[in-house]
Motif scaffolding. Sequence first.
Motif, PDB file in Angstrom:
ATOM      1  N   GLU A 244       0.831  -1.203   0.000  1.00 16.84           N
ATOM      2  CA  GLU A 244       0.000   0.000   0.000  1.00 16.84           C
ATOM      3  C   GLU A 244       0.871   1.261   0.000  1.00 16.84           C
ATOM      4  O   GLU A 244       1.504   1.575   1.009  1.00 16.84           O
ATOM      5  N   PRO A 245       0.935   1.978  -1.121  1.00 17.35           N
ATOM      6  CA  PRO A 245       1.665   3.250  -1.153  1.00 17.35           C
ATOM      7  C   PRO A 245       0.982   4.274  -0.246  1.00 17.35           C
ATOM      8  O   PRO A 245      -0.254   4.354  -0.205  1.00 17.35           O
ATOM      9  N   VAL A 246       1.786   5.038   0.491  1.00 17.23           N
ATOM     10  CA  VAL A 246       1.257   6.068   1.380  1.00 17.23           C
ATOM     11  C   VAL A 246       2.087   7.335   1.174  1.00 17.23           C
ATOM     12  O   VAL A 246       3.316   7.270   1.098  1.00 17.23           O
ATOM     13  N   ARG A 247       1.427   8.480   1.124  1.00 17.75           N
ATOM     14  CA  ARG A 247       2.117   9.751   0.912  1.00 17.75           C
ATOM     15  C   ARG A 247       1.796  10.726   2.040  1.00 17.75           C
ATOM     16  O   ARG A 247       0.669  10.758   2.543  1.00 17.75           O
ATOM     17  N   GLY A 248       2.810  11.507   2.398  1.00 21.36           N
ATOM     18  CA  GLY A 248       2.679  12.430   3.529  1.00 21.36           C
ATOM     19  C   GLY A 248       3.220  11.782   4.790  1.00 21.36           C
ATOM     20  O   GLY A 248       2.800  10.672   5.141  1.00 21.36           O
ATOM     21  N   LEU A 249       4.129  12.461   5.478  1.00 21.66           N
ATOM     22  CA  LEU A 249       4.790  11.854   6.641  1.00 21.66           C
ATOM     23  C   LEU A 249       3.802  11.502   7.745  1.00 21.66           C
ATOM     24  O   LEU A 249       3.895  10.430   8.352  1.00 21.66           O
ATOM     25  N   ILE A 399      12.169   9.908  12.025  1.00 18.44           N
ATOM     26  CA  ILE A 399      12.342   9.965  10.568  1.00 18.44           C
ATOM     27  C   ILE A 399      12.842  11.346  10.153  1.00 18.44           C
ATOM     28  O   ILE A 399      13.732  11.471   9.295  1.00 18.44           O
ATOM     29  N   LEU A 400      12.307  12.391  10.768  1.00 20.14           N
ATOM     30  CA  LEU A 400      12.773  13.743  10.456  1.00 20.14           C
ATOM     31  C   LEU A 400      14.236  13.923  10.821  1.00 20.14           C
ATOM     32  O   LEU A 400      14.989  14.579  10.090  1.00 20.14           O
ATOM     33  N   PHE A 402      16.558  11.521  10.918  1.00 20.18           N
ATOM     34  CA  PHE A 402      17.319  10.806   9.896  1.00 20.18           C
ATOM     35  C   PHE A 402      17.374  11.630   8.608  1.00 20.18           C
ATOM     36  O   PHE A 402      18.418  11.713   7.962  1.00 20.18           O
ATOM     37  N   HIS A 403      16.266  12.245   8.241  1.00 20.20           N
ATOM     38  CA  HIS A 403      16.198  13.033   7.018  1.00 20.20           C
ATOM     39  C   HIS A 403      17.153  14.232   7.084  1.00 20.20           C
ATOM     40  O   HIS A 403      17.860  14.533   6.110  1.00 20.20           O
ATOM     41  N   GLU A 404      17.186  14.909   8.222  1.00 19.54           N
ATOM     42  CA  GLU A 404      17.998  16.115   8.348  1.00 19.54           C
ATOM     43  C   GLU A 404      19.474  15.816   8.537  1.00 19.54           C
ATOM     44  O   GLU A 404      20.341  16.526   8.001  1.00 19.54           O
ATOM     45  N   ASP A 405      19.786  14.738   9.274  1.00 17.43           N
ATOM     46  CA  ASP A 405      21.190  14.476   9.622  1.00 17.43           C
ATOM     47  C   ASP A 405      21.943  13.686   8.564  1.00 17.43           C
ATOM     48  O   ASP A 405      23.144  13.898   8.362  1.00 17.43           O
ATOM     49  N   ILE A 406      21.251  12.742   7.881  1.00 21.08           N
ATOM     50  CA  ILE A 406      21.983  11.905   6.923  1.00 21.08           C
ATOM     51  C   ILE A 406      21.314  11.810   5.557  1.00 21.08           C
ATOM     52  O   ILE A 406      21.987  11.613   4.552  1.00 21.08           O
ATOM     53  N   HIS A 407      19.991  11.914   5.507  1.00 24.69           N
ATOM     54  CA  HIS A 407      19.250  11.911   4.234  1.00 24.69           C
ATOM     55  C   HIS A 407      19.629  10.707   3.368  1.00 24.69           C
ATOM     56  O   HIS A 407      20.141  10.844   2.251  1.00 24.69           O
TER      57      HIS A 407
END
Length: 517
Positions: A244-249, A399-400, A402-407
């Motif tokens: 199931e694809p899901v969009r939006g954090l 998750i945010l 991880f996104h900001e520190d290493i992406h």
Amino acid sequence: MDPMLYLGGFVVLFLLWIKVKGLEYVIIHQRWIFVCLFLLPLSVIFDVYYYLRAWIIFKMCSAPKQHDQRVRDIQRQVREWKKDGGKKKYMCTGRPGWLTVSLRVGKYKKTHKNIMINMMDILEVDTKRQVVRVEPLANMGQVTALLNAIGWTLPVLPELDDLTVGGLVMGTGIESSSHIYGLFQHICVAFELVLADGSLVRCTEKENSDLFYAVPWSCGTLGFLVAAEIRIIPARKWVKLCYEPVRGLDAICKKFAEESANKENHFVEGLQYSRDEAVIMTGTMTDYAEPDKTNCIGYYFKPWFFRHVEGFLKQNRVAVEYIPLRHYYHRHTRSIFWELQDIIPFGNNPLFRYVFGWMVPPKISLLKLTQGETIRKLYEQHHVVQDMLVPMKHIKNSILRFHEDIHVYPLWLCPFMLPNQPGMVHPKGNEDELYVDIGAYGEPQVKHFEAKSSTRQLEKFVREVHGFQMLYADVYMERQEFWEMFDGTLYHKLREQLDCKDAFPEVFDKICKSARH
């Protein structure tokens, strides 16, 4: 003697020949040539040998007889160490560091007393008690091949074929069924260890219970594991898997948490392809499959699983497939999650899959053995392999971070229930709690990435939310920070009681960054 040691010696001699011939450039800058022409064939030889060996030994029922002799040999080595004034030097297993699945090699192997432990067999399958008894070097590929063939499986069966029981007990292991059963340690019912004085001890929840709860995450610093009894459950032929694809954090976090809390799902997993795009997968075991929806994803010519899943995201399509159970368990094996794309960039090309796919993946141990100092430093500074275990209630902020520190994407999301039990890892409160493993494997896409400082930022965040870091990865914490993350109360008590302080290093001294290269 393990034939893999001879193979390792051959590889080392070959690398010396390459250095003499001035061909190091190929290994560093065109590594795929070396991997395809050399490491893939060697990996196949290794796999075939061990598969046949395990099958013959189990069929002849010789493993239990050999096991007792092997245990006595380990006891002999430990007593000789003690007799020779062992307090001058710590003990560790004699297995070479490059044979482990961890991307780093322990420096301590060169300075500690190496105790040879050549124990890689499945000893017994007891369907009445619903347990399998195995030696520490038996791996997940071995276990699933045998158990599935007779209609059984492990409740928690970590992805990669080469993960060993010993590594999963002394470290940890997780699977998409962990939201029901917990971590690998939580499906174990007994451990057998040779202690620092050479004695053999069996421990369970009721017998030597302190030791039973202290062993997981101890990394071999309380004794030498010589056997483990693990729960087994009836297997089914297929996994009915819904994509199931899901969009939006916010929607991703909400959907993932809801499915993880639903015990009717035998399996729950998420692959997150960007901050706001993910595919949430839920599965149930079944004996029946709709013929037009079957997909044997484990065949060598099939697309790598993470790319197959990404296809549903691109099409924005919900889908259901029926996957053979063993194929599902090892869905990430062929591409080593998504790490192989950095080594063989065209590895998912249909032509490559049909011609060379049957040899994939190369052994992680051989990749380590042949990487050389230049590649090792490049990987250390420009590559991330981390699994952080955080409470589900903090999944969005995690998750945010991880996104900001290493992406790094994809991110692997795997839920697990953490029971309120003694030991190094347990929830902050007095109740069981749902956690999530966030796995990041790949090259960071942030300009400010610096291996030590960026990882320390992640480690600090994980400590603040009462999470845990898997210890196979690079650990940059200081000792005090490490024991803020992990509960050392029972561990240190057992170290004192079992006279381990002079026999084994403390766990931090085995896993910290300065102890590995």
